[in-house]
Write a protein that holds these residues in place. Structure first.
Motif, PDB file in Angstrom:
ATOM      1  N   UNK A 203       1.587 -10.552   9.205  1.00 22.83           N
ATOM      2  CA  UNK A 203       0.967  -9.274   8.825  1.00 22.83           C
ATOM      3  C   UNK A 203       0.830  -9.180   7.312  1.00 22.83           C
ATOM      4  N   UNK A 204       1.874  -9.562   6.606  1.00 25.84           N
ATOM      5  CA  UNK A 204       1.824  -9.479   5.137  1.00 25.84           C
ATOM      6  C   UNK A 204       0.782 -10.442   4.551  1.00 25.84           C
ATOM      7  N   UNK A 205       0.609 -11.589   5.191  1.00 29.84           N
ATOM      8  CA  UNK A 205      -0.438 -12.521   4.725  1.00 29.84           C
ATOM      9  C   UNK A 205      -1.817 -11.890   4.845  1.00 29.84           C
ATOM     10  N   UNK A 206      -2.048 -11.213   5.960  1.00 29.81           N
ATOM     11  CA  UNK A 206      -3.349 -10.545   6.142  1.00 29.81           C
ATOM     12  C   UNK A 206      -3.524  -9.415   5.126  1.00 29.81           C
ATOM     13  N   UNK A 207      -2.442  -8.746   4.828  1.00 25.68           N
ATOM     14  CA  UNK A 207      -2.506  -7.676   3.819  1.00 25.68           C
ATOM     15  C   UNK A 207      -2.824  -8.272   2.450  1.00 25.68           C
ATOM     16  N   UNK A 212      -8.135  -5.871   6.104  1.00 27.63           N
ATOM     17  CA  UNK A 212      -7.648  -4.677   6.800  1.00 27.63           C
ATOM     18  C   UNK A 212      -8.004  -4.710   8.287  1.00 27.63           C
ATOM     19  N   UNK A 213      -9.179  -5.251   8.583  1.00 24.38           N
ATOM     20  CA  UNK A 213      -9.604  -5.304   9.989  1.00 24.38           C
ATOM     21  C   UNK A 213      -8.653  -6.189  10.797  1.00 24.38           C
ATOM     22  N   UNK A 214      -8.222  -7.276  10.195  1.00 28.07           N
ATOM     23  CA  UNK A 214      -7.288  -8.174  10.890  1.00 28.07           C
ATOM     24  C   UNK A 214      -5.930  -7.487  11.095  1.00 28.07           C
ATOM     25  N   UNK A 215      -5.481  -6.765  10.087  1.00 26.51           N
ATOM     26  CA  UNK A 215      -4.196  -6.062  10.222  1.00 26.51           C
ATOM     27  C   UNK A 215      -4.288  -5.009  11.326  1.00 26.51           C
ATOM     28  N   UNK A 216      -5.366  -4.260  11.323  1.00 29.76           N
ATOM     29  CA  UNK A 216      -5.530  -3.236  12.363  1.00 29.76           C
ATOM     30  C   UNK A 216      -5.626  -3.879  13.742  1.00 29.76           C
ATOM     31  N   UNK A 217      -6.315  -5.008  13.799  1.00 33.15           N
ATOM     32  CA  UNK A 217      -6.490  -5.679  15.095  1.00 33.15           C
ATOM     33  C   UNK A 217      -5.164  -6.211  15.622  1.00 33.15           C
ATOM     34  N   UNK A 218      -4.318  -6.676  14.735  1.00 31.97           N
ATOM     35  CA  UNK A 218      -3.059  -7.255  15.211  1.00 31.97           C
ATOM     36  C   UNK A 218      -1.941  -6.207  15.347  1.00 31.97           C
ATOM     37  N   UNK A 219      -2.196  -5.001  14.901  1.00 25.56           N
ATOM     38  CA  UNK A 219      -1.129  -3.993  14.931  1.00 25.56           C
ATOM     39  C   UNK A 219      -0.568  -3.730  16.326  1.00 25.56           C
ATOM     40  N   UNK A 220      -1.416  -3.590  17.370  1.00 29.81           N
ATOM     41  CA  UNK A 220      -0.818  -3.357  18.699  1.00 29.81           C
ATOM     42  C   UNK A 220       0.097  -4.497  19.135  1.00 29.81           C
ATOM     43  N   UNK A 221      -0.351  -5.710  18.865  1.00 26.69           N
ATOM     44  CA  UNK A 221       0.482  -6.860  19.244  1.00 26.69           C
ATOM     45  C   UNK A 221       1.746  -6.919  18.391  1.00 26.69           C
ATOM     46  N   UNK A 222       1.593  -6.581  17.124  1.00 33.45           N
ATOM     47  CA  UNK A 222       2.750  -6.510  16.221  1.00 33.45           C
ATOM     48  C   UNK A 222       3.744  -5.473  16.745  1.00 33.45           C
ATOM     49  N   UNK A 223       3.208  -4.328  17.158  1.00 32.32           N
ATOM     50  CA  UNK A 223       4.067  -3.282  17.703  1.00 32.32           C
ATOM     51  C   UNK A 223       4.803  -3.737  18.945  1.00 32.32           C
ATOM     52  N   UNK A 224       4.129  -4.510  19.767  1.00 31.58           N
ATOM     53  CA  UNK A 224       4.721  -4.975  21.015  1.00 31.58           C
ATOM     54  C   UNK A 224       5.724  -6.094  20.779  1.00 31.58           C
ATOM     55  N   UNK A 225       5.304  -7.109  20.035  1.00 30.35           N
ATOM     56  CA  UNK A 225       6.123  -8.322  19.902  1.00 30.35           C
ATOM     57  C   UNK A 225       7.301  -8.129  18.953  1.00 30.35           C
ATOM     58  N   UNK A 226       7.117  -7.311  17.945  1.00 32.01           N
ATOM     59  CA  UNK A 226       8.183  -7.135  16.950  1.00 32.01           C
ATOM     60  C   UNK A 226       8.710  -5.712  16.937  1.00 32.01           C
ATOM     61  N   UNK A 235       0.255   1.729   8.551  1.00 35.44           N
ATOM     62  CA  UNK A 235      -0.939   1.053   8.038  1.00 35.44           C
ATOM     63  C   UNK A 235      -2.192   1.824   8.437  1.00 35.44           C
ATOM     64  N   UNK A 236      -2.195   2.361   9.648  1.00 32.62           N
ATOM     65  CA  UNK A 236      -3.344   3.178  10.067  1.00 32.62           C
ATOM     66  C   UNK A 236      -3.518   4.362   9.125  1.00 32.62           C
ATOM     67  N   UNK A 237      -2.422   4.960   8.723  1.00 29.28           N
ATOM     68  CA  UNK A 237      -2.467   6.095   7.798  1.00 29.28           C
ATOM     69  C   UNK A 237      -3.061   5.662   6.457  1.00 29.28           C
ATOM     70  N   UNK A 238      -2.568   4.557   5.922  1.00 30.08           N
ATOM     71  CA  UNK A 238      -3.076   4.073   4.630  1.00 30.08           C
ATOM     72  C   UNK A 238      -4.553   3.709   4.746  1.00 30.08           C
ATOM     73  N   UNK A 239      -4.908   3.152   5.876  1.00 24.76           N
ATOM     74  CA  UNK A 239      -6.314   2.794   6.078  1.00 24.76           C
ATOM     75  C   UNK A 239      -7.193   4.040   6.118  1.00 24.76           C
ATOM     76  N   UNK A 244      -6.632   0.607   1.711  1.00 27.38           N
ATOM     77  CA  UNK A 244      -6.201  -0.765   1.980  1.00 27.38           C
ATOM     78  C   UNK A 244      -7.382  -1.705   2.215  1.00 27.38           C
ATOM     79  N   UNK A 245      -8.525  -1.339   1.672  1.00 24.12           N
ATOM     80  CA  UNK A 245      -9.704  -2.187   1.837  1.00 24.12           C
ATOM     81  C   UNK A 245      -9.798  -3.204   0.704  1.00 24.12           C
ATOM     82  N   UNK A 246      -8.667  -3.597   0.199  1.00 22.41           N
ATOM     83  CA  UNK A 246      -8.580  -4.572  -0.882  1.00 22.41           C
ATOM     84  C   UNK A 246      -7.247  -5.297  -0.740  1.00 22.41           C
ATOM     85  N   UNK A 247      -7.060  -6.416  -1.409  1.00 28.08           N
ATOM     86  CA  UNK A 247      -5.801  -7.148  -1.245  1.00 28.08           C
ATOM     87  C   UNK A 247      -4.596  -6.308  -1.667  1.00 28.08           C
TER      88      UNK A 247
END
Lengths: 272, 326
Positions: A203-207, A212-226, A235-239, A244-247
């Motif tokens: 997640x931090x690498x994508x950030x 941002x699209x990749x982070x948002x896309x992986x968030x549900x799986x991140x929530x589940x797996x970790x 992150x949704x709030x910051x988005x 967060x549309x920049x590195x």
């Protein structure tokens, strides 16, 4: 360009005898505070996932929040006793609540003597603003609302601040993975388990890449797996604030009692 | 428009319902002189804690005022109070899901917790001035027995920790005069990481609680401060007690609650070892915080049926008041 940050919520950052990662995370959070001041921020929009709610979106409307919190889990440690003195930008808070209502959501204006400020808000504010000079506009994290609702709430806050001409910063106070160690440990024992560590770094690498699209896309799986903190609503709030549309610059990453925690800064692209 | 769902409040007929094949039991035994009464767990109650029920009652301890609401559940609690008195307990032991402890099982050992509990989720409904007495000897015994059984435990001795609404709510609704000593246990889970309590650990904690009660010679009533089905609305009506919009979240949630309550009404409690996890899976039941499993384990999973005193929804969650008398 709104300066923004993700900072940890756990009180261990205030420990008198911290683990190395706790100290690094605390130092990085102070750095974020320095940068927010350098950016001339008037008010910080703050979401703490430890102020979790279930009905509507609570906006703190009390002008001054003074008190002492004894944490219900960490009371046996020095960092479990938390003095606080927070100045709330009530004009912005009310305007924010109005904007939430106008967006078709339910704002709940919170103004009650003795209201218990959550540990995450206190920890973050003490590190970001050690001289109590800043102003805050705070909203709760509705665990029953879809993460996209938190984005809409942040967007309403940005619109409200713009209407008032505020120079705004946005901070989300939240952790990454869970895996909280279920026993009393010494600071030196603290670590993030491998699977969760891999997820956090992914997640931090994508950030870092500003994806941002990749982070948002992986968030549900991140929530589940970790079992990410509040399904990574932070992150949704910051988005939703458009921040967060920049590195992002990862200032620190490490364990807090087994959980994953990071300090991430989104400034001007020239800075990061 | 939906209505508040309910089953009949407790009655002599429902009070007589016991495990299949077991003769209908009498009302609670008449109290004997204090010195003659047998120690141990004399009753256990599923005692849900929605702050709405306290708010609706308008007790002097709570600042907000209401026009009522959720009457059937509150009538169930009135019956609970009557029965609880008849049991003549020394102490109420409560396990509550909103004293959230991430590390271990905590027991409040502060002799006289007092203060105001402004509930961060429902501050408009619950700003309760509390002042109660802890049975410190029993509280410490539970800490010791839990630790001896291999659990991570902690004795809370710090005065400043705010008592949560699930603890206060169950205790107030069961005993609004607060004239009985209390022991309060935390729930070892973590909502912002969506982690649930370990039901296996709740078995161990329940057994430890029973040993501590027996060792200290107390007559104890246990309160499991849990709702049932737990999906609910994420907004609320202008008038919080607007019963015109109170109904179950879905029919499936309601049906899940009825299935569990039917199992409770039929008994024996051992059937709930499987039924509770199944109910959690089906309805996101708040029993995932472990209070009900703790209670039944403490009572030794008795071969009896429970007596459902009331059922109703609160912001769509299912709530039942249930009695078990061993």
């Amino acid at each position: 360009m709104i300066p923004a940050a993700l900072v940890p919520a756990m009180p261990h950052l205030l420990a008198g005898d911290p683990a190395p990662s706790w100290a690094e995370l605390a130092t990085a959070t102070r750095t974020v505070g320095d940068r927010l001041r350098a950016a001339g921020v008037d008010t910080v929009l703050l979401l703490s996932t430890q102020w979790f709610t279930v009905l509507g979106h609570q906006v703190q409307c009390d002008a001054r929040l003074r008190g002492r919190r004894t944490d219900e889990n960490w009371y046996r440690y020095d960092f479990g006793h938390l003095e606080h003195d927070l100045a709330v930008d009530t004009e912005l808070a009310h305007r924010w609540a109005d904007a939430i209502d106008a967006a078709g959501m339910q704002a709940r204006r919170t103004l009650y003597d003795g209201f218990p400020v959550d540990t995450g808000t206190i920890v973050a504010s003490r590190l970001l603003d050690p001289r109590n000079q800043g102003r805050w506009a705070m909203v709760s994290c509705n665990l029953y609302a879809d993460p996209s609702a938190m984005a809409a709430v942040a967007g309403a806050g940005v619109r409200a601040a713009r209407d008032l001409g505020r120079r705004l910063g946005v901070v989300a106070v939240s952790g990454l993975s869970s895996g909280l160690t279920g026993r009393w440990i010494t600071p030196a024992e603290d670590r993030v388990e491998d699977v969760h560590d891999r997820w956090n770094r992914k997640v931090l690498d994508a950030i870092r890449a500003g994806d941002r699209a990749e982070v948002l896309a992986m968030s549900p799986q991140f929530g589940e797996a970790a079992q990410a903190d509040s399904q990574f609503r932070a992150f949704a709030f910051l988005d939703g604030a458009g921040a967060v549309d920049r590195p992002g610059e990862v200032l620190a990453y490490g364990p807090i009692w087994g959980t994953g925690a990071a300090v991430v800064w989104w400034g001007n692209q020239e800075e990061t | 428009m939906a209505r508040v769902f309910q089953v009949p409040a407790g009655s002599s007929r429902s009070g007589a319902r016991r495990a299949a094949g077991t003769p209908a039991g009498p009302a609670p035994a008449p109290a004997r002189a204090s010195g003659e009464q047998k120690a141990g767990i004399v009753a256990g109650y599923l005692a849900p804690h929605p702050p709405h029920l306290v708010y609706a009652e308008n007790p002097p301890q709570n600042e907000p005022r209401s026009t009522g609401g959720w009457e059937v559940l509150r009538w169930g609690y009135e019956e609970l109070r009557r029965r609880l008195r008849a049991h003549r307990p020394d102490v109420l032991v409560v396990h509550a899901p909103h004293w959230i402890t991430m590390v271990g099982h905590h027991v409040n050992c502060v002799p006289n917790p007092r203060g105001i509990s402004v509930e961060p989720i429902f501050p408009h409904l619950f700003r309760y001035h509390y002042d109660f007495r802890t049975d410190v000897q029993l509280a410490e015994a539970i800490v010791d027995e839990g630790a001896s059984a291999g659990l991570v435990t902690s004795a809370l001795r710090e005065e400043g920790v705010r008592v949560d609404y699930a603890t206060i709510g169950a205790l107030h609704l069961a005993n609004p005069t607060w004239d009985l000593a209390v022991v309060s246990l935390s729930a070892n889970n973590n909502p912002y990481y969506y982690s649930d309590a370990s039901l296996a650990e709740m078995e161990t904690l329940g057994a430890a609680t029973r040993r501590a009660i027996e060792r200290t010679g107390r007559r104890a009533v246990l309160l499991a401060s849990n709702s049932l089905s737990h999906l609910h609305w994420d907004t609320e009506p202008e008038l919080p007690e607007d019963m015109g919009v109170e109904r179950p979240f879905t029919h499936a949630q309601y049906a899940g609650d009825m299935e569990l309550l039917q199992t409770i009404r039929e008994g024996p409690t051992s059937r709930l070892r499987d039924a509770v996890p199944k109910h959690i899976e089906a309805t996101s039941s708040e029993t995932k915080a472990g209070s009900l499993t703790w209670l039944l384990a403490a009572m030794g999973w008795p071969a009896i049926a429970g007596d459902v005193l009331a059922y109703g929804t609160v912001i769509a969650t299912g709530n039942a008041v249930v009695e078990w008398v061993p």
